[in-house]
Design a protein around this motif. Structure first.
Motif, PDB file in Angstrom:
ATOM      1  N   ASP A 184       1.042  52.336  72.637  1.00  0.00           N
ATOM      2  CA  ASP A 184       0.257  50.994  72.341  1.00  0.00           C
ATOM      3  C   ASP A 184      -0.098  51.026  70.794  1.00  0.00           C
ATOM      4  O   ASP A 184       0.104  50.187  70.253  1.00  0.00           O
ATOM      5  N   VAL A 185      -0.519  52.215  70.267  1.00  0.00           N
ATOM      6  CA  VAL A 185      -0.872  52.157  68.777  1.00  0.00           C
ATOM      7  C   VAL A 185       0.551  51.930  68.006  1.00  0.00           C
ATOM      8  O   VAL A 185       0.522  51.080  67.117  1.00  0.00           O
ATOM      9  N   LYS A 187       3.212  50.085  69.001  1.00  0.00           N
ATOM     10  CA  LYS A 187       3.430  48.855  69.181  1.00  0.00           C
ATOM     11  C   LYS A 187       2.532  47.994  68.162  1.00  0.00           C
ATOM     12  O   LYS A 187       3.191  46.945  67.910  1.00  0.00           O
ATOM     13  N   LYS A 188       1.387  48.190  68.111  1.00  0.00           N
ATOM     14  CA  LYS A 188       0.372  47.461  67.452  1.00  0.00           C
ATOM     15  C   LYS A 188       0.941  47.436  65.861  1.00  0.00           C
ATOM     16  O   LYS A 188       0.844  46.425  64.850  1.00  0.00           O
ATOM     17  N   GLU A 189       1.636  48.751  65.482  1.00  0.00           N
ATOM     18  CA  GLU A 189       1.959  48.892  64.011  1.00  0.00           C
ATOM     19  C   GLU A 189       3.293  48.625  63.843  1.00  0.00           C
ATOM     20  O   GLU A 189       3.831  49.238  63.085  1.00  0.00           O
ATOM     21  N   ALA A 190       4.060  47.907  64.911  1.00  0.00           N
ATOM     22  CA  ALA A 190       5.437  47.802  64.686  1.00  0.00           C
ATOM     23  C   ALA A 190       6.029  47.301  63.251  1.00  0.00           C
ATOM     24  O   ALA A 190       6.981  47.608  62.707  1.00  0.00           O
ATOM     25  N   GLU A 191       5.107  46.294  62.625  1.00  0.00           N
ATOM     26  CA  GLU A 191       5.453  45.794  61.358  1.00  0.00           C
ATOM     27  C   GLU A 191       5.206  46.582  60.275  1.00  0.00           C
ATOM     28  O   GLU A 191       5.648  46.129  59.191  1.00  0.00           O
ATOM     29  N   ASN A 192       4.080  47.523  60.400  1.00  0.00           N
ATOM     30  CA  ASN A 192       3.809  48.375  59.444  1.00  0.00           C
ATOM     31  C   ASN A 192       4.756  49.594  59.097  1.00  0.00           C
ATOM     32  O   ASN A 192       5.304  50.399  59.880  1.00  0.00           O
ATOM     33  N   LYS A 193       5.298  49.471  57.674  1.00  0.00           N
ATOM     34  CA  LYS A 193       6.374  50.680  57.444  1.00  0.00           C
ATOM     35  C   LYS A 193       5.767  51.855  56.868  1.00  0.00           C
ATOM     36  O   LYS A 193       6.192  52.733  56.664  1.00  0.00           O
ATOM     37  N   ASN A 195       2.007  54.665  56.817  1.00  0.00           N
ATOM     38  CA  ASN A 195       1.525  55.480  57.562  1.00  0.00           C
ATOM     39  C   ASN A 195       0.528  54.946  58.538  1.00  0.00           C
ATOM     40  O   ASN A 195       0.087  53.589  58.032  1.00  0.00           O
ATOM     41  N   ILE A 196       0.110  55.184  59.426  1.00  0.00           N
ATOM     42  CA  ILE A 196      -0.783  54.775  60.405  1.00  0.00           C
ATOM     43  C   ILE A 196      -2.015  55.478  60.422  1.00  0.00           C
ATOM     44  O   ILE A 196      -2.271  56.758  60.627  1.00  0.00           O
ATOM     45  N   PHE A 226      -9.484  48.335  68.684  1.00  0.00           N
ATOM     46  CA  PHE A 226      -9.546  49.732  69.060  1.00  0.00           C
ATOM     47  C   PHE A 226      -8.621  50.171  70.244  1.00  0.00           C
ATOM     48  O   PHE A 226      -8.496  49.515  71.215  1.00  0.00           O
ATOM     49  N   ILE A 227      -8.231  51.325  70.381  1.00  0.00           N
ATOM     50  CA  ILE A 227      -7.338  51.964  71.178  1.00  0.00           C
ATOM     51  C   ILE A 227      -7.867  53.728  71.139  1.00  0.00           C
ATOM     52  O   ILE A 227      -7.640  54.216  70.124  1.00  0.00           O
ATOM     53  N   LYS A 228      -8.335  54.005  72.395  1.00  0.00           N
ATOM     54  CA  LYS A 228      -8.658  55.157  72.661  1.00  0.00           C
ATOM     55  C   LYS A 228      -7.660  56.101  72.883  1.00  0.00           C
ATOM     56  O   LYS A 228      -6.788  55.928  73.680  1.00  0.00           O
TER      57      LYS A 228
END
Length: 532
Positions: A184-185, A187-193, A195-196, A226-228
């Motif tokens: 899920d994390v 997927k949320k950061e799909a466009e971020n190239k 670091n997360i 928020f994702i736990k």
């Protein structure tokens, strides 16, 4: 309040909250985050809150950090394992050798160097305990990634600690199956190239109307994002963060390191250097004057190469940097004051003393500089020893218990002590074999030959039986590097030699052996053969 809101609050309080300290009629505001950021800028030769690429940064911090850390840094030889209470000295000696071997295999000296440099730079340093492939490990935590109450004395006193982790996709995918909702994390950061950002929380937390419990929670984002990823209840003693400090607690968690001690001097020296650079640039200009009223503009730019200028009155105007000597004098004063604030006189930095300084004077100056670090170093040693005894060595010793043999090193002290211990063991066997057996010189020679033949055939090995290391032990702080008080050590060696020369049999006395051990002298160095 949700856990993500709690995390966000801790981060915001760390960034925007200020402590106030009264000094006379002045009130000083302090923010730990700003101090750490300023230190980071300075050690990287950057100005804090200033965008001037042309300005010179004249660093007076970094080389003093190196020398300060050198005097502060523990050495693995400083940690001398010793048994407590009644025990077999052979077991204690074997334990000591295993501990030294572990230090070498784990390259623990690198960890010690890192913590001393961190404490010297920032005034405080944080380690984190973790397990990797069943082994207990320690790693340094960047202070820029930690958020907690800046007024606590020790980090464990904070009711909430947040650490930020910047993970790439590979590192995050590796946690899939260990953490929940990793996909899920991503997927949320799909466009971020890049670091997360993942946060990790240790502290007291409870939902509405619930009694707060000490928890360990890992998550992503805040609010609706928020994702736990992980949650567990832990004991407060399981908090993995360990802090090391330089000096006493004075109302703020971060102690004062080398860089902060020189904040004001660093600002002043930068100002002076840049002013002098501007003055030197002006002094380097070539200015000409002429008595002719029609001579205007820049002669060098207007003239053609090789042209003769028919002006007998043309003269150069002399310009010099009249403030150069004042600049050099003030820089020298700043350097001297910086040395005083950082306890790093020239002799510590390897600089030569004035020509009229006697050898005795140099020795006293060096001893005074080293002794100033004694309390700092002792506190650091004891804290590290506590960490080793509580977290590292319990599981390490369990592993030793399951080994069949311990290989002894080939150095002279090991060999001599091993032969003595094995000889005593064989003599005891001989005495117990028959009531009438007596140890005679011939018997001693026979047993010694048997021992030596066994060593030639099988090498030096200690057989480890179940419970071999089941005795209480700890670390005695035995500083052995360049900060040793060599005059005190020489006095101890001289006293030991005098006592042996007066009474040769004293080397077999337990009290004398204890005297030797307490002063860092191996008691087996004083053998009958060596005395002869």
């Amino acid at each position: 309040m949700s856990i993500s809101s709690r995390v966000n609050q801790i981060i915001e309080d760390s960034k925007t909250g200020y402590l106030e300290f009264s000094q006379g009629k002045q009130t000083i505001k302090y923010n730990q985050r700003e101090t750490v950021d300023r230190i980071e800028c300075y050690i990287n030769n950057k100005y804090y809150n200033r965008e001037d690429d042309d300005a010179i940064f004249w660093n007076i911090d970094n080389h003093r950090i190196t020398h300060f850390a050198k005097l502060l840094s523990p050495d693995t030889k400083d940690f001398m394992p010793y048994g407590l209470g009644s025990l077999n000295h052979f077991q204690a000696w074997a334990l000591r050798k295993n501990v030294v071997k572990w230090f070498d295999e784990e390259r623990f000296y690198q960890t010690l160097n890192d913590v001393s440099e961190g404490v010297a730079t920032y005034g405080s340093q944080v380690w984190k305990k973790y397990k990797e492939k069943g082994k207990e490990k320690l790693q340094e935590v960047k202070l820029q990634n930690l958020y907690f109450n800046q007024a606590v004395e020790n980090i464990k006193d904070a009711d909430g600690i947040v650490e930020i982790h910047n993970l790439n996709r590979k590192q995050l995918w590796d946690k899939d199956g260990v953490w929940d909702n990793v996909k899920d994390v991503i997927k949320k950061e799909a466009e971020n190239k890049g670091n997360i950002e993942i946060w990790e929380f240790y502290g007291y937390y409870g939902e509405e109307d619930e009694k707060p419990e000490y928890k360990h929670i890992i998550g992503y984002g805040t609010g609706e994002d928020f994702i736990k990823l992980w949650e567990e209840e832990v004991d407060i003693d399981d908090c993995p963060y360990i802090d090391f400090h330089l000096g006493r607690y004075r109302g703020r968690w971060l102690r004062v390191g080398v860089v902060e001690r020189l904040f004001e001097l660093q600002a002043r020296v930068n100002q002076l250097v840049n002013q002098n650079a501007q003055a030197t640039e002006i002094a380097s200009l070539l200015l000409l004057k002429s008595a002719q009223p029609d001579m205007v503009g820049n002669v060098l730019e207007q003239a053609i190469n090789g042209q003769i200028i028919p002006d007998e009155t043309l003269q150069q105007i002399g310009i010099s940097n009249v403030g150069l000597q004042n600049f050099l004098s003030e820089i020298q004063l700043i350097e001297q004051q910086a040395d005083k604030l950082c306890l790093t006189p020239e002799i510590v930095q390897g600089e030569g003393s004035p020509s009229n300084t006697t050898f005795r004077g140099q020795a006293l100056e060096n001893k005074a500089a080293v002794s100033a670090f004694r309390d700092y170093k002792q506190n650091l040693l004891e804290k590290i020893a506590d960490v080793l005894m509580e977290f590292i060595f319990p599981s390490v010793v369990k592993k030793w218990q399951h080994e069949d043999f311990i290989e002894m090193a080939e150095d002279e002290e090991d060999a001599e002590e091993y032969i003595k211990a094995l000889t005593r063991k064989e003599e005891l066997k001989f005495l117990l074999a028959d009531v009438g057996n007596v140890i005679t010189p011939d018997t001693k020679a026979m047993i010694l030959k048997r021992v030596e033949d066994s060593i030639k055939e099988n090498g030096r090995k200690i057989e480890v039986y179940d419970g071999f290391f089941n005795f209480k032990w700890g670390f005695k702080m035995m500083p052995t590097n360049e900060t040793v008080d060599k005059s005190a050590r020489n006095d101890a060696n001289f006293n030991a030699l005098q006592m042996v020369m007066t009474n040769p049999t004293i080397s077999d006395t337990p009290l004398f052996k204890q005297y030797c051990e307490d002063n860092g002298i191996s008691s087996w160095k004083l053998t009958p053969a060596q005395r002869q």
